[in-house]
Scaffold this motif. Structure first.
Motif, PDB file in Angstrom:
ATOM      1  N   ALA A 405      -2.252 -46.514  -5.469  1.00 34.45           N
ATOM      2  CA  ALA A 405      -2.020 -45.307  -4.668  1.00 34.45           C
ATOM      3  C   ALA A 405      -0.806 -44.555  -5.218  1.00 34.45           C
ATOM      4  O   ALA A 405       0.062 -45.144  -5.874  1.00 34.45           O
ATOM      5  N   VAL A 406      -0.742 -43.248  -4.950  1.00 36.98           N
ATOM      6  CA  VAL A 406       0.365 -42.428  -5.446  1.00 36.98           C
ATOM      7  C   VAL A 406       0.972 -41.615  -4.306  1.00 36.98           C
ATOM      8  O   VAL A 406       0.313 -41.302  -3.319  1.00 36.98           O
ATOM      9  N   THR A 407       2.262 -41.280  -4.481  1.00 41.35           N
ATOM     10  CA  THR A 407       2.968 -40.493  -3.463  1.00 41.35           C
ATOM     11  C   THR A 407       3.716 -39.319  -4.109  1.00 41.35           C
ATOM     12  O   THR A 407       4.942 -39.324  -4.177  1.00 41.35           O
ATOM     13  N   PRO A 408       3.013 -38.297  -4.578  1.00 41.97           N
ATOM     14  CA  PRO A 408       3.706 -37.111  -5.111  1.00 41.97           C
ATOM     15  C   PRO A 408       4.175 -36.227  -3.959  1.00 41.97           C
ATOM     16  O   PRO A 408       3.433 -36.017  -2.999  1.00 41.97           O
ATOM     17  N   GLN A 409       5.397 -35.723  -4.027  1.00 39.65           N
ATOM     18  CA  GLN A 409       5.957 -34.967  -2.901  1.00 39.65           C
ATOM     19  C   GLN A 409       5.858 -33.455  -3.125  1.00 39.65           C
ATOM     20  O   GLN A 409       6.560 -32.906  -3.986  1.00 39.65           O
ATOM     21  N   ALA A 410       5.018 -32.804  -2.340  1.00 39.78           N
ATOM     22  CA  ALA A 410       4.920 -31.344  -2.405  1.00 39.78           C
ATOM     23  C   ALA A 410       6.202 -30.684  -1.930  1.00 39.78           C
ATOM     24  O   ALA A 410       6.453 -29.514  -2.239  1.00 39.78           O
ATOM     25  N   SER A 411       7.013 -31.430  -1.191  1.00 38.41           N
ATOM     26  CA  SER A 411       8.260 -30.881  -0.655  1.00 38.41           C
ATOM     27  C   SER A 411       9.250 -30.500  -1.745  1.00 38.41           C
ATOM     28  O   SER A 411      10.212 -29.774  -1.488  1.00 38.41           O
ATOM     29  N   PHE A 412       9.029 -30.966  -2.970  1.00 37.99           N
ATOM     30  CA  PHE A 412       9.920 -30.597  -4.075  1.00 37.99           C
ATOM     31  C   PHE A 412       9.657 -29.189  -4.602  1.00 37.99           C
ATOM     32  O   PHE A 412      10.503 -28.620  -5.292  1.00 37.99           O
ATOM     33  N   PHE A 413       8.484 -28.639  -4.327  1.00 39.66           N
ATOM     34  CA  PHE A 413       8.087 -27.403  -5.002  1.00 39.66           C
ATOM     35  C   PHE A 413       9.024 -26.240  -4.709  1.00 39.66           C
ATOM     36  O   PHE A 413       9.420 -25.510  -5.606  1.00 39.66           O
ATOM     37  N   HIS A 414       9.380 -26.033  -3.444  1.00 44.26           N
ATOM     38  CA  HIS A 414      10.126 -24.827  -3.076  1.00 44.26           C
ATOM     39  C   HIS A 414      11.509 -24.813  -3.712  1.00 44.26           C
ATOM     40  O   HIS A 414      11.869 -23.868  -4.427  1.00 44.26           O
ATOM     41  N   GLY A 416      12.963 -27.180  -5.833  1.00 41.55           N
ATOM     42  CA  GLY A 416      13.123 -27.753  -7.165  1.00 41.55           C
ATOM     43  C   GLY A 416      12.116 -27.318  -8.200  1.00 41.55           C
ATOM     44  O   GLY A 416      12.270 -27.627  -9.388  1.00 41.55           O
ATOM     45  N   GLY A 417      11.075 -26.616  -7.774  1.00 39.39           N
ATOM     46  CA  GLY A 417       9.985 -26.295  -8.684  1.00 39.39           C
ATOM     47  C   GLY A 417      10.379 -25.465  -9.885  1.00 39.39           C
ATOM     48  O   GLY A 417       9.989 -25.766 -11.023  1.00 39.39           O
ATOM     49  N   ASP A 418      11.168 -24.429  -9.666  1.00 44.27           N
ATOM     50  CA  ASP A 418      11.558 -23.566 -10.790  1.00 44.27           C
ATOM     51  C   ASP A 418      12.397 -24.330 -11.811  1.00 44.27           C
ATOM     52  O   ASP A 418      12.223 -24.171 -13.029  1.00 44.27           O
ATOM     53  N   GLY A 419      13.318 -25.173 -11.327  1.00 46.89           N
ATOM     54  CA  GLY A 419      14.148 -25.953 -12.233  1.00 46.89           C
ATOM     55  C   GLY A 419      13.329 -26.969 -13.013  1.00 46.89           C
ATOM     56  O   GLY A 419      13.532 -27.156 -14.221  1.00 46.89           O
ATOM     57  N   MET A 420      12.389 -27.638 -12.330  1.00 52.30           N
ATOM     58  CA  MET A 420      11.550 -28.610 -13.027  1.00 52.30           C
ATOM     59  C   MET A 420      10.651 -27.928 -14.042  1.00 52.30           C
ATOM     60  O   MET A 420      10.401 -28.465 -15.133  1.00 52.30           O
ATOM     61  N   ALA A 421      10.152 -26.738 -13.709  1.00 54.40           N
ATOM     62  CA  ALA A 421       9.313 -25.994 -14.650  1.00 54.40           C
ATOM     63  C   ALA A 421      10.085 -25.676 -15.923  1.00 54.40           C
ATOM     64  O   ALA A 421       9.547 -25.763 -17.040  1.00 54.40           O
ATOM     65  N   ALA A 422      11.370 -25.306 -15.776  1.00 53.09           N
ATOM     66  CA  ALA A 422      12.201 -25.015 -16.950  1.00 53.09           C
ATOM     67  C   ALA A 422      12.411 -26.258 -17.798  1.00 53.09           C
ATOM     68  O   ALA A 422      12.435 -26.192 -19.029  1.00 53.09           O
ATOM     69  N   ALA A 464       3.030 -26.650   1.511  1.00 54.14           N
ATOM     70  CA  ALA A 464       3.383 -26.727   0.093  1.00 54.14           C
ATOM     71  C   ALA A 464       2.229 -27.295  -0.725  1.00 54.14           C
ATOM     72  O   ALA A 464       1.994 -26.864  -1.863  1.00 54.14           O
ATOM     73  N   PHE A 465       1.508 -28.258  -0.193  1.00 57.24           N
ATOM     74  CA  PHE A 465       0.324 -28.765  -0.887  1.00 57.24           C
ATOM     75  C   PHE A 465      -0.732 -27.655  -1.035  1.00 57.24           C
ATOM     76  O   PHE A 465      -1.468 -27.620  -2.013  1.00 57.24           O
ATOM     77  N   VAL A 466      -0.794 -26.778  -0.044  1.00 55.69           N
ATOM     78  CA  VAL A 466      -1.812 -25.724  -0.038  1.00 55.69           C
ATOM     79  C   VAL A 466      -1.455 -24.575  -0.978  1.00 55.69           C
ATOM     80  O   VAL A 466      -2.318 -24.058  -1.706  1.00 55.69           O
ATOM     81  N   THR A 470       7.105 -21.952  -5.254  1.00 57.96           N
ATOM     82  CA  THR A 470       8.515 -22.230  -5.475  1.00 57.96           C
ATOM     83  C   THR A 470       9.348 -21.164  -4.767  1.00 57.96           C
ATOM     84  O   THR A 470       8.814 -20.192  -4.230  1.00 57.96           O
ATOM     85  N   SER A 471      10.663 -21.316  -4.811  1.00 62.06           N
ATOM     86  CA  SER A 471      11.532 -20.340  -4.138  1.00 62.06           C
ATOM     87  C   SER A 471      11.437 -18.963  -4.777  1.00 62.06           C
ATOM     88  O   SER A 471      11.739 -17.960  -4.143  1.00 62.06           O
ATOM     89  N   SER A 472      11.008 -18.900  -6.038  1.00 65.05           N
ATOM     90  CA  SER A 472      10.856 -17.600  -6.711  1.00 65.05           C
ATOM     91  C   SER A 472       9.518 -16.943  -6.411  1.00 65.05           C
ATOM     92  O   SER A 472       9.272 -15.808  -6.822  1.00 65.05           O
ATOM     93  N   GLY A 473       8.640 -17.678  -5.713  1.00 62.59           N
ATOM     94  CA  GLY A 473       7.306 -17.162  -5.421  1.00 62.59           C
ATOM     95  C   GLY A 473       6.259 -17.572  -6.437  1.00 62.59           C
ATOM     96  O   GLY A 473       5.070 -17.277  -6.266  1.00 62.59           O
ATOM     97  N   ALA A 474       6.680 -18.269  -7.501  1.00 63.44           N
ATOM     98  CA  ALA A 474       5.725 -18.732  -8.509  1.00 63.44           C
ATOM     99  C   ALA A 474       4.935 -19.923  -7.970  1.00 63.44           C
ATOM    100  O   ALA A 474       5.361 -20.613  -7.039  1.00 63.44           O
ATOM    101  N   VAL A 475       3.769 -20.162  -8.548  1.00 64.40           N
ATOM    102  CA  VAL A 475       2.988 -21.348  -8.222  1.00 64.40           C
ATOM    103  C   VAL A 475       3.423 -22.459  -9.168  1.00 64.40           C
ATOM    104  O   VAL A 475       3.386 -22.295 -10.388  1.00 64.40           O
ATOM    105  N   PHE A 476       3.837 -23.586  -8.607  1.00 62.94           N
ATOM    106  CA  PHE A 476       4.339 -24.678  -9.432  1.00 62.94           C
ATOM    107  C   PHE A 476       3.186 -25.457 -10.053  1.00 62.94           C
ATOM    108  O   PHE A 476       2.225 -25.830  -9.383  1.00 62.94           O
TER     109      PHE A 476
END
Length: 556
Positions: A405-414, A416-422, A464-466, A470-476
């Motif tokens: 089983a896996v536990t990915p957290q959608a709560s990171f997207f808003h 942390g998403g832009d930073g992780m994308a970079a 966030a799963f839906v 991210t905080s910039s409005g991008a889709v992570f």
């Protein structure tokens, strides 16, 4: 039979495929005993007309850090600071100014360099503010912290000659001076000066934290690491959970993961596994009851994406002020040693929850867990990969085949998403924090928050799963990884129940299952924005742990 509680005039989303919806629900002795016509002719000690409100199975957060969160509620919260000047001002405000706090630790929580243009606090400024008062400021990832010179001096870690521990680093500048940043296992050098917390302190933290959980519809959670390592708070931490459960201060059902560090070699009969590692008396995963039980043993394989210490197969992208040339993260220990320790725990009967964020760490986790399953057999409480943040396409089938089983957290997207994308760059972003492709591959997906590392509000997590915004409005990551509202709700109910080995007793509302439910102001299945819904009430075993419903709706 007289029911203890009867819910009427509700939109009940049961998450049970055999009966997806209902209007009435009956509770007796903590269990669901029937729906709709099953209840005809039955009286109830209490009847509640919900006026069309929505009822769902109680939310399950399958990975969070509740003691840490509860302690943080009583510490200095720096998460709202934007810019280092605001952070420094918060620290100054926490100082008495008369020197009376010298020697007393200043504990702060919620630091993120992403809120400060990628910059960490300057240790020289921290020293000017705090003087000889030792400072420990947790990063919101949990994988690093910022400290001052007073703290480093107490730990004996200030001199340039001090060697980094395995799996961690005291970050230094080009002249060998500490910057104040301590990563991964190096945090323990400071934490050992603060720990352990008393059982009473931990119980109070659990009370604060789980009252908050109840207000957000959470009826069950998995505590992802207690008892030792840099994530634990006391070697007798489980006793605080037992005391809280006995005293009525644990307001949600709890599955507790002991960290692998606290397991030790057992001296049982040779037929019971030579070299097996566990807890005394042979206690293993699954021990306990429906309110408090032991989950898998938690082991850290690598670090974090936000800290760029997760073990990835290709180097992180350089961005902003950060040169990541050659940086592919690192394992928390040598892979051979990690394998040996995990196999010893598995041989004793433990399930394993392996923290693996980078795809290189996910490879290692799959290999070890699949081999353990093949050698010793499957576990009733499933093996898990915590986060599984970077998964290559070919790893999906391997996860499903191994039953992990896996536990990915959608709560990171808003946040942390832009930073992780970079950090990851465009080519690897489709591998990041998968959701839909896990389900398509047949992998059990559990909703979770990693709170307080990220926002723990379940309704915001579902949204966030839906939308994956991210905080910039991008889709992570990959837009195709977005979930439907139903799939998002399933992650925090049936999915989380399956990942914790408790599908038989919770995750859906059906006769014979626990009467854990959440009352919402509207349906998450057709809400324009799930995060805008309100939690009206939360019940564990049919007893309300949170209730805003008016007395006029009750009748006896």
């Amino acid at each position: 039979m007289k029911l203890d509680l009867l819910l009427r005039n509700a939109e009940i989303i049961t998450m049970d495929p055999a009966r997806p919806s209902a209007r009435s629900l009956g509770v007796w002795q903590g269990l669901v005993v029937g729906l709709d016509e099953d209840l005809d002719g039955l009286a109830a000690a209490e009847t509640l007309d919900l006026g069309g409100a929505t009822v769902t199975p109680g939310f399950i957060d399958a990975h969070c850090h509740t003691t840490w969160f509860g302690l943080g509620l009583a510490e200095l919260d720096v998460s709202k600071a934007r810019g280092l000047d605001e952070l420094y001002a918060l620290l100054r405000g926490a100082m008495t100014g008369d020197g009376s706090d010298a020697g007393h630790w200043l504990m702060a929580t919620g630091l993120s360099q992403q809120q400060h243009d990628g910059e960490f606090p300057d240790i020289r400024e921290l020293d000017r503010i705090t003087g000889e008062r030792p400072l420990f400021m947790r990063h919101n990832s949990g994988h690093m912290a910022v400290v001052n010179t007073a703290a480093l001096r107490l730990a004996g870690a200030e001199p340039p000659s001090y060697s980094n521990p395995d799996g961690g680093a005291i970050v230094r500048d080009s002249a060998g001076r500490p910057t104040g940043l301590v990563q991964e296992t190096a945090q323990a050098l400071i934490q050992q000066l603060i720990l352990p917390y008393s059982i009473s302190e931990i119980e109070a933290a659990l009370d604060r934290a789980t009252r908050h959980y109840a207000s957000e519809g959470i009826t069950s959670f998995t505590e992802a690491g207690v008892g030792g390592g840099w994530i634990g708070h006391s070697p007798v931490e489980l006793a605080a959970y037992q005391r809280a459960a006995a005293n009525g201060t644990l307001h949600a059902r709890t599955q507790v993961m002991p960290v692998l560090d606290v397991l030790h070699l057992l001296g049982g009969h040779d037929d019971d596994g030579s070299g097996a590692a566990g807890l005394d008396l042979g206690i293993v995963s699954g021990f306990g009851n429906e309110y408090l039980s032991l989950g898998p043993a938690k082991v850290f394989l690598d670090g974090s994406l936000m800290g760029e210490t997760a073990a990835v197969s290709h180097e992180y992208c350089s961005h902003g002020h950060k040169d990541n040339t050659g940086n592919t993260g690192y394992f928390q220990a040598e892979p051979a040693m990690l394998r040996e320790r995990i196999e010893a725990a598995y041989a004793a009967g433990w399930s394993i929850a392996a923290h693996a964020i980078g795809d290189r760490a996910v490879d290692l986790a799959i290999e070890i867990l699949a081999d353990c399953d093949s050698t010793y057999g499957p576990r009733t409480v499933p093996n898990r990969i915590e986060h599984a943040s970077m998964t290559r396409p070919e790893q999906l089938g391997r996860l499903a085949a191994a039953g992990i089983a896996v536990t990915p957290q959608a709560s990171f997207f808003h946040d942390g998403g832009d930073g992780m994308a970079a950090s990851l760059g465009t080519e690897r972003q489709p591998w990041a924090y998968r959701a839909s492709s896990f389900l398509s591959a047949g992998v059990t997906l559990a909703g979770s928050s990693d709170r307080p590392v990220a926002d723990g509000n379940v309704l915001r997590g579902m949204q966030a799963f839906v939308d994956r915004k991210t905080s910039s409005g991008a889709v992570f990551g990959n837009p195709a990884e977005r979930l439907s509202p139903y799939e998002a709700l399933a992650a925090y109910t049936t999915g989380a129940a399956a990942a914790t080995g408790m599908s038989a007793m919770k995750g859906s509302l059906a006769p014979g299952k626990l009467a854990d439910f959440t009352v919402l102001s509207g349906s998450p299945l057709d809400a324009g924005n799930i995060s805008e819904l309100q939690v009206l009430a939360t019940a564990v075993g049919g007893r309300f742990t949170y209730n805003t419903l008016t007395a006029l709706q009750h009748s006896s």
